[in-house]
Enzyme design. Structure first.
Site, PDB file in Angstrom:
ATOM      1  N   LYS A 187      -0.827 -17.810   6.716  1.00  0.00           N
ATOM      2  CA  LYS A 187      -1.282 -17.193   7.677  1.00  0.00           C
ATOM      3  C   LYS A 187      -2.953 -17.091   7.663  1.00  0.00           C
ATOM      4  O   LYS A 187      -3.957 -16.861   6.968  1.00  0.00           O
ATOM      5  CB  LYS A 187      -0.979 -15.533   7.967  1.00  0.00           C
ATOM      6  CG  LYS A 187      -1.423 -15.163   9.415  1.00  0.00           C
ATOM      7  CD  LYS A 187      -1.676 -13.392   9.492  1.00  0.00           C
ATOM      8  CE  LYS A 187      -2.961 -13.410   8.828  1.00  0.00           C
ATOM      9  NZ  LYS A 187      -4.065 -12.956  10.039  1.00  0.00           N
ATOM     10  N   GLU A 262      -8.116 -11.924  -4.415  1.00  0.00           N
ATOM     11  CA  GLU A 262      -9.543 -12.333  -4.418  1.00  0.00           C
ATOM     12  C   GLU A 262      -9.821 -11.262  -3.781  1.00  0.00           C
ATOM     13  O   GLU A 262     -10.221 -11.778  -2.254  1.00  0.00           O
ATOM     14  CB  GLU A 262      -9.680 -13.207  -4.200  1.00  0.00           C
ATOM     15  CG  GLU A 262     -11.330 -14.496  -5.409  1.00  0.00           C
ATOM     16  CD  GLU A 262     -11.612 -13.901  -4.232  1.00  0.00           C
ATOM     17  OE1 GLU A 262     -12.636 -12.735  -4.211  1.00  0.00           O
ATOM     18  OE2 GLU A 262     -12.479 -14.833  -3.407  1.00  0.00           O
ATOM     19  N   CYS A 296     -17.677 -13.873  -1.135  1.00  0.00           N
ATOM     20  CA  CYS A 296     -17.526 -12.640  -1.762  1.00  0.00           C
ATOM     21  C   CYS A 296     -17.901 -12.465  -2.812  1.00  0.00           C
ATOM     22  O   CYS A 296     -18.201 -11.819  -3.660  1.00  0.00           O
ATOM     23  CB  CYS A 296     -16.213 -13.188  -2.212  1.00  0.00           C
ATOM     24  SG  CYS A 296     -15.445 -14.583  -2.834  1.00  0.00           S
ATOM     25  N   GLU A 393     -19.222  -2.956  -0.176  1.00  0.00           N
ATOM     26  CA  GLU A 393     -19.925  -4.629   0.785  1.00  0.00           C
ATOM     27  C   GLU A 393     -19.935  -4.614   2.062  1.00  0.00           C
ATOM     28  O   GLU A 393     -18.971  -3.906   2.567  1.00  0.00           O
ATOM     29  CB  GLU A 393     -18.238  -5.587   0.090  1.00  0.00           C
ATOM     30  CG  GLU A 393     -18.282  -6.975   0.466  1.00  0.00           C
ATOM     31  CD  GLU A 393     -17.137  -7.346   0.450  1.00  0.00           C
ATOM     32  OE1 GLU A 393     -15.792  -6.912   0.631  1.00  0.00           O
ATOM     33  OE2 GLU A 393     -17.011  -8.324  -0.596  1.00  0.00           O
TER      34      GLU A 393
HETATM   35  P1  NAI Z   1      -9.167  -8.625   6.156  1.00  0.00           P
HETATM   36  O1  NAI Z   1      -8.817  -8.336   4.041  1.00  0.00           O
HETATM   37  O2  NAI Z   1      -8.267  -6.989   6.985  1.00  0.00           O
HETATM   38  O3  NAI Z   1      -8.235  -9.758   6.211  1.00  0.00           O
HETATM   39  C1  NAI Z   1      -8.269 -11.071   5.358  1.00  0.00           C
HETATM   40  C2  NAI Z   1      -6.889 -11.531   5.731  1.00  0.00           C
HETATM   41  O4  NAI Z   1      -6.262 -10.595   5.950  1.00  0.00           O
HETATM   42  C3  NAI Z   1      -6.746 -12.158   6.876  1.00  0.00           C
HETATM   43  O5  NAI Z   1      -6.351 -13.017   7.367  1.00  0.00           O
HETATM   44  C4  NAI Z   1      -5.906 -10.672   8.098  1.00  0.00           C
HETATM   45  O6  NAI Z   1      -4.954 -10.832   9.352  1.00  0.00           O
HETATM   46  C5  NAI Z   1      -4.888 -10.338   7.160  1.00  0.00           C
HETATM   47  N1  NAI Z   1      -4.602  -9.329   6.421  1.00  0.00           N
HETATM   48  C6  NAI Z   1      -5.187  -8.118   7.603  1.00  0.00           C
HETATM   49  N2  NAI Z   1      -4.913  -6.948   7.075  1.00  0.00           N
HETATM   50  C7  NAI Z   1      -3.208  -7.099   7.206  1.00  0.00           C
HETATM   51  C8  NAI Z   1      -2.177  -6.756   6.344  1.00  0.00           C
HETATM   52  N3  NAI Z   1      -2.013  -4.864   6.913  1.00  0.00           N
HETATM   53  N4  NAI Z   1      -0.968  -7.111   5.745  1.00  0.00           N
HETATM   54  C9  NAI Z   1      -1.256  -9.053   5.577  1.00  0.00           C
HETATM   55  N5  NAI Z   1      -2.264  -9.357   5.621  1.00  0.00           N
HETATM   56  C10 NAI Z   1      -3.491  -8.766   7.023  1.00  0.00           C
HETATM   57  O7  NAI Z   1     -10.784  -8.616   6.141  1.00  0.00           O
HETATM   58  P2  NAI Z   1     -11.615  -8.477   7.022  1.00  0.00           P
HETATM   59  O8  NAI Z   1     -11.115  -6.902   8.126  1.00  0.00           O
HETATM   60  O9  NAI Z   1     -11.124  -9.477   8.023  1.00  0.00           O
HETATM   61  O10 NAI Z   1     -12.616  -8.500   6.746  1.00  0.00           O
HETATM   62  C11 NAI Z   1     -13.767  -7.078   6.384  1.00  0.00           C
HETATM   63  C12 NAI Z   1     -13.841  -6.901   5.045  1.00  0.00           C
HETATM   64  O11 NAI Z   1     -13.775  -7.328   4.342  1.00  0.00           O
HETATM   65  C13 NAI Z   1     -15.696  -7.602   5.015  1.00  0.00           C
HETATM   66  O12 NAI Z   1     -16.522  -7.084   6.118  1.00  0.00           O
HETATM   67  C14 NAI Z   1     -15.671  -8.605   4.050  1.00  0.00           C
HETATM   68  O13 NAI Z   1     -16.554  -6.900   3.565  1.00  0.00           O
HETATM   69  C15 NAI Z   1     -15.051  -8.066   3.663  1.00  0.00           C
HETATM   70  N6  NAI Z   1     -14.209  -9.396   3.453  1.00  0.00           N
HETATM   71  C16 NAI Z   1     -13.964 -10.422   2.031  1.00  0.00           C
HETATM   72  C17 NAI Z   1     -13.157 -11.454   1.884  1.00  0.00           C
HETATM   73  C18 NAI Z   1     -13.783 -12.427   0.582  1.00  0.00           C
HETATM   74  O14 NAI Z   1     -13.991 -12.981   0.347  1.00  0.00           O
HETATM   75  N7  NAI Z   1     -13.511 -11.172  -0.576  1.00  0.00           N
HETATM   76  C19 NAI Z   1     -13.256 -11.871   2.975  1.00  0.00           C
HETATM   77  C20 NAI Z   1     -13.257 -11.451   3.988  1.00  0.00           C
HETATM   78  C21 NAI Z   1     -13.478 -10.352   4.309  1.00  0.00           C
END
Ligand code: NAI
Ligand code: MG
Length: 490
Positions: A187, A262, A296, A393
């Site tokens: 996904k 990660e 990240c 973050e």
């Molecule tokens: P997120 O963690 O919500 O999204 C990442 C992935 O997880 C997306 O594909 C999303 O659809 C999926 N996801 C979200 N909720 C889920 C659930 N309940 N069950 C399964 N999958 C789920 O991150 P988001 O909302 O895009 O960004 C928010 C913050 O997260 C950013 O501001 C940043 O601080 C952090 N982030 C960190 C990343 C990294 O590289 N470690 C990458 C993206 C965001």
């Protein structure tokens, strides 16, 4: 298939918007869809199919069949590698188009997108090479027995990725999973579905058997959650926010799925007075502003030794004011938009909070322009460890500068966080450099450099920055099960 109508002929056509299940492009059972945007303009690029739990179930069944009864499970390991090499060649062939698509949908500069595509090719080739080198051992057990281990695929892998490096994250996840003989249901992030869709087409062109890779776009709370709770998914590999990982780990507990995470960080970047000043200024700048801070490993806590603190911050601010912000498809652009309005608003909220809590705003702090989701490169000076901008973050172009006096002090303060993804140190003193490298709690430590991440080296987090490692040989551990076979000898 949706045909995009675009203003600039230089922009790539969007050929595919459906779900890839069992080698076919399908409409969702329940007909869901969502819109995806160009973050540089806020305009809709395409309407993309969204998978519901029913589509997830179809994809998981296809992945299971491909694993248990399709040609994939019986294929020579070398042949698996050959398919992956083929896919890498196709990405290389298409890398200009893929890079443009990435910039259009994610907002990263075209130069960064091209570098990402090279990363995708490198990752696929690296793991293609591993496919026929994943070996068990013979073990000298007591008694008259022959014991050996087999390393077998974990099974059907659910992979959930974010929007900051859309295709590179896909490659980091597909690479080791496929090399080890697993099948995949992926996904992509809802903000950036487009390059993954093109990649699905390329995987079919490369000749991967039906069901080996399945691609389901959709929302996290629906598509993602259905994948995590599906009883026939053996493992979830996730990159994203630490709070999302907590939800996933709890949901995965019901079926005791394997998980690897990660999860970002608040990485300390430590500059000692004995550094090469020019390199450290350029390095600290790159550490925070690379991809608009949506990284990240972003060096968002910048510790600078008192002796050079004033000069260092002034030089950093000068550079920040000169940064070229604009159209990500223009090769002269140095910083594109943030990925979404949500992210822009989150970042601007922290800029306000930083001022309210008493940090010194040196430069930036505002939205750039009034179209798209651009944020000015921002520097807060004289930040205190307990301020929100030093702890959370932010995931944007906002750096917190924290002055320090002594080595012991800065190591202790660097470690005062629940994160532990990356850290860096700038010094000419090898003793200080190695002491810091040993004592800082982080999965990656850079000495006199930053953001050097190669497909060959393990990558992941200490503490709440993750579980497990991606890249390098380390990732293979997390995509294989070890089986011990013991034979009685006469
Ligand atoms: P997120 O963690 O919500 O999204 C990442 C992935 O997880 C997306 O594909 C999303 O659809 C999926 N996801 C979200 N909720 C889920 C659930 N309940 N069950 C399964 N999958 C789920 O991150 P988001 O909302 O895009 O960004 C928010 C913050 O997260 C950013 O501001 C940043 O601080 C952090 N982030 C960190 C990343 C990294 O590289 N470690 C990458 C993206 C965001
Ligand atoms: Mg989220």
């Amino acid at each position: 298939m949706a045909q995009a109508t675009m203003k600039r002929s230089a922009t790539p056509a969007i050929r595919q918007t459906k779900l890839l299940i069992n080698g076919e492009w399908l409409d969702p059972v329940e007909g869901g869809s969502f819109e995806t945007y160009n973050p540089a303009t806020g305009q809709v690029l395409a309407k993309v199919a969204a998978a519901s739990a029913k589509d997830v179930d179809k994809a998981v069944k296809a992945a299971r069949r491909a694993l248990e009864s399709g040609p994939w499970g019986r294929m020579d390991a070398a042949e698996r590698g050959r398919l992956m090499f083929k896919l890498a060649d196709l990405v290389e062939r298409e890398s200009d188009e893929l890079a443009k698509m990435e910039s259009l949908n994610c907002g990263k500069t075209i130069n960064d997108s091209l570098a990402d595509m090279q990363g995708v090719v490198n990752t696929l080739r690296y793991y293609a090479g591993w496919a026929d080198k994943i070996e068990g051992r013979t073990v000298p057990v007591r008694g008259n027995f022959l014991s050996y281990t087999l390393r077998q695929p974990v099974g059907v892998i659910g992979q959930i990725i974010p929007w900051n490096f859309p295709l590179l994250m896909l490659a980091w996840k597909w690479g080791p999973a496929l090399a080890c003989g697993n099948t995949v249901v992926m996904k992509p992030a809802e903000q950036t579905p487009l390059t993954a869709l093109r990649m699905g087409e390329l995987a079919m062109e490369a000749g991967f058997p039906a069901g080996v890779v399945n691609l389901l776009n959709g929302m996290g709370e629906t598509t993602g959650a259905a994948l995590v709770s599906h009883p026939d998914v053996d493992k979830i590999a996730f990159t994203g926010h630490v709070d999302t990982a907590k939800i996933i780990q709890k949901a995965a507990a019901d079926t005791l799925k394997r998980v690897t995470f990660e999860l970002g960080g608040k990485s300390p970047n430590v500059v000692f007075a004995d550094c090469d000043m020019d390199e450290a200024v350029a390095g600290a700048f790159h550490a925070i502003y690379f991809h608009g801070g949506q990284c990240c490993t972003a060096g968002s806590r910048l510790f600078v030794e008192n002796k050079i603190h004033q000069e260092f911050v002034e030089r950093l601010a000068e550079k920040a004011k000169e940064r070229k912000i604009g159209d990500p498809l223009d090769p002269m652009t140095e910083q594109g938009p943030q990925v979404s309005k949500e992210q822009m608003d989150k970042i601007l909220g922290y800029c306000e909070l930083g001022q309210k809590q008493g940090a010194t705003l040196m430069t930036g702090g505002q939205r750039h322009g009034d179209k798209g989701f651009f944020v000015e490169p921002t520097i807060f000076d004289n930040v205190k460890d307990d301020m929100a901008i030093a702890k959370d973050e932010i995931f944007g172009p906002v750096v917190s500068v924290l002055p320090f006096q002594r080595v012991e002090e800065v190591i202790e303060r660097a470690n005062r966080t629940f994160y532990g993804l990356a850290a860096a140190v700038w010094t000419q003193d090898i003793d200080k450099a190695h002491r810091f490298a040993r004592e800082v709690k982080a999965g990656t430590v850079w000495v006199n450099c930053y953001h050097i991440v190669d497909t060959t080296t393990p990558f992941g987090g200490f503490k709440m920055s993750g579980q497990g490692r991606e890249n390098g040989e380390a990732a293979l551990e997390h995509y294989t099960e070890s089986k011990t076979v013991t034979v009685k000898l006469k």
